[in-house]
Scaffold this active site. Sequence first.
Site, PDB file in Angstrom:
ATOM      1  N   ALA A   1       0.821  -1.211   0.000  1.00  0.00           N
ATOM      2  CA  ALA A   1       0.000   0.000   0.000  1.00  0.00           C
ATOM      3  C   ALA A   1       0.851   1.256   0.000  1.00  0.00           C
ATOM      4  O   ALA A   1       0.489   2.272  -0.589  1.00  0.00           O
ATOM      5  CB  ALA A   1      -0.918  -0.007   1.209  1.00  0.00           C
TER       6      ALA A   1
ATOM      7  N   ASP B   1      -5.290   6.437  -4.026  1.00  0.00           N
ATOM      8  CA  ASP B   1      -3.987   6.652  -4.664  1.00  0.00           C
ATOM      9  C   ASP B   1      -4.106   6.864  -6.168  1.00  0.00           C
ATOM     10  O   ASP B   1      -3.708   7.883  -6.708  1.00  0.00           O
ATOM     11  CB  ASP B   1      -3.071   5.448  -4.390  1.00  0.00           C
TER      12      ASP B   1
ATOM     13  N   ASP C   1      12.447  33.385 -35.959  1.00  0.00           N
ATOM     14  CA  ASP C   1      12.839  33.717 -37.325  1.00  0.00           C
ATOM     15  C   ASP C   1      11.859  34.765 -37.853  1.00  0.00           C
ATOM     16  O   ASP C   1      10.659  34.683 -37.589  1.00  0.00           O
ATOM     17  CB  ASP C   1      12.801  32.461 -38.193  1.00  0.00           C
TER      18      ASP C   1
ATOM     19  N   ASN D   1      -5.394   2.058  -1.055  1.00  0.00           N
ATOM     20  CA  ASN D   1      -4.391   2.076  -2.125  1.00  0.00           C
ATOM     21  C   ASN D   1      -5.066   2.203  -3.499  1.00  0.00           C
ATOM     22  O   ASN D   1      -4.606   2.934  -4.374  1.00  0.00           O
ATOM     23  CB  ASN D   1      -3.569   0.793  -2.054  1.00  0.00           C
TER      24      ASN D   1
END
Length: 919
Positions: free
Chosen positions: A408, A854, A454, A850
């Site tokens: 995790a 996450d 340019d 997790n």
Amino acid sequence: MNILTPVHTRIKGRARFAVSGLKRSASFKQLLIDQLAAVDDISGITASTVTGKILVFYDRKTPLETITETLQTAILTSKQQNNPSIPAGKKPPRRQQAPLRPKNAPSGMQKVKTCVQSILRHRQSDTENNWHVLPGQDAAAFFQSDINQGISRESVLDRRHRFGENVLPKTRCRSGLQIFMEQMNSLPVYLLGAVAGVSIVMGGMLDAVIVFGVVLANAAIGYVTESKAEKNIDALNDLVHHMAEVVRDGKSLFISAEAVVPGDILVLKPGSFVPADSRIIQASRLTIDESMLTGESLPVEKHAHPLNQTDIPLGDRKNMAYMGTCITGGQGRSLVVATGRNTQLGRLKILLDETQTTRSPIERQLDTIGDQLIYGCLAICGGVFAMGTLMGFGILNMLRMSISLAAAAVPEGLPSIATVNFALGISRMKKNNVLVRRLPAAETLGAIQTICLDKTGTITMNRMKAISIYTGEKWISVEKGSLVSPDAGVTPVNIPEIEQLLYVCALCCETKINGRCADGRLDISGSATESALTELVDNAGIDVKSIRKTAPLIRINHRSEKQLFMSTVHRTPTAGEHFVMVKGSPLEILSRCDTQIIDGRTVTLTPEARTPIQDANAVMAGNALRVLGFACRTVSADTEKDLETHLTWLGLIGLADPPREGIEALIAQFHKAGIRTVMITGDQQISALAIARQLHLSGGAPLEIMDAVELAELDEQTLVNRARTVHVYSRVTPSDKLKIVKAIQASGQTVAMTGDGINDGPALKAADIGIAMGSSGTDLARDVADMVLTRDSLELLAVSLADGRSIYQNIRKSVHYSLATNISEIQLMTTAIALGLGSPLNVMQLLWINMISDILPGLALSLEKPEGDVLEMQPRNPDDPLFNNKDFCTMLMESSAITGGALGTMLYGLSRYGSAATA
């Protein structure tokens, strides 16, 4: 020693073997490929002389044993053919790109055949056939081609069938299965596998099933995002399709570069790419940019003479032109000797496909952070396991908990954060008509500190109009396309010097007249400058086509870096004489003139007479006009050298190319974003200064300008010091542009270069990020640039800058969030166990956190649009780390706040319910 050793044969239809003798032997490699190409069951072969291995793709239904036997037979046969001591009467091995043999070769050709056969048998590793040692005529005869007529159209189909299309081997993209399986090949997945194993040992089958479900869900999310990135990358490989001009049956025609075959005669002109490896047979001031192959930054002068040595580097083969290089000046013709995978670029492509891709700096930074976090997490989890065991918790239970915590805590999405953000950023830019060729270039754009612009075609519209004429000490203005004389009653076109000047305008150019538009204007194909001159002649009532018929073009000497003008040679009605017409840099041409025309009379051009011309040139340039000088002479038909000397001066024409609409506001926006703007132009100093002042290029600072003459006199260190403050560079050449870009980079700044022309190519390639104009730009500019603006609007660049900066910000947001939340999980588990409170989160809760908190929010942060004030911030220093100490302190505070909240909740649960599991 085994001639064939299996390396990887587990996947049906795909096998890799180590082959004895393959290392550093390109001839053996080609023979082996030729042998295997005729086998029906084998669909693809990739061999490497670097690793000595061969990868074979075959029919999945064919047994591996059959493929192995076929390979062994092919290897033995190839080894025999590759042996230099070929028995008498035996033909040398036929290569895939072997030259065509004439059916009825003259006796003098036998020596040429023997020479080339010897080259084919004894050539060194990884070098092409030594065509540079043969005379061009002999090389052409060897391919049954004529240097003037080319090949016949009837033979093209046979050659294409024999040699294949002129295409490079394509890089194999990762398959969907490969991408999915790679999601499984990571440390977090291994840790989750360990969790599932421990759960099964402890009887927790449901836990194991849920863990495997988390792994599959995680892999699915990674698969979707990386598949999109892979498709974006693959789409970038097909941005530009080239055309080639060839001579077939004596006629010049344009064909797709893929249709070029060995024996074709290529017509080489400035701005075109060389579509195949070829032996130069005609060259006039021909220069080629070979930097992509040799690393030589400056264009190389070419000739058609055979060389004496066979074993010389590519960069020294001055009579060869290689696939992918570009013509920067002059003109010529060349004979195609190799196409597709057998070209030098094809060999390089194969080698590159066998080489690992270099990661961008930010990807390497993320890898470093990820590795450090992984090892830190594992150490802490080991400590948690030891602590829990000593405090009396069950060993298996703590082992399962520690592994779950490690899984995790490790941010498994960290390595892919950069790729996903790059891909999403490129998708946004593509919707805004900006094509990005390299993924990291999208993020580099956000770090730009100086933009080199340019002038012609980038700052300006590159839609030229003739505005003013000075000839024979007379000023003629052009109003709505018509010539207007200040003297009433005088028709300008009847003035002899005006008539002669317009005559040169019509002849000394390469425009093509396609007819007339509905509004009566000429439909002209050609450069903006030459189109404006042709239109000026037509508006004066002169028939351009008729003039060109009366003075047919014999040849053109194109403008080059060392020759700031172009000249054309024409037949005259008088036998034995030719006209020479010249146009280009006014001062350059004026220095080559001995006489001038005034009131229809040719008079000597004295030093006193030059002064009014120079003053007129200064006046036009000061009004921001592009000024061209014109001259001519008549020479004997057999005169070949010094054609552009002893000329007769005709006059000046000033052309206006107004700045693009909104360019002034855009430059102000760049300054607000902390980006310095620099203009680089081939125009004269006065013209460049006028444009720079009009656009407020210096952003309120004193405007500093440097001319090419001063630039050439400065040593390297002085130029680097001056490059920090100069805003305008005038009268520069392509090599000057390259020198300027490198000097700004050496001064410690990240540089973007914009351009659209041939002369911008080297600088576009050298800049940290090259940006080409898509519609009006040349093939050369588009191909070497990292970004292409599909619409010729610099406003797209401002939008891209915002996207580039947001990519970096989104990467930081995603990583910051991931690190802060993962550290909080470790803090919570470690603190709770250390206090003897038990485990605050079980395995399922850790995995759920997790999965949900996450990955998905991290993806959401990657989709963030640019902040409203992103272009008001100063550009970041690319050498700065992704996070500094202050950032890490912030993360620690944030993770501690999360930990404190969770721990407080647990303490409340314990005080109320008394059970750790219930809490």
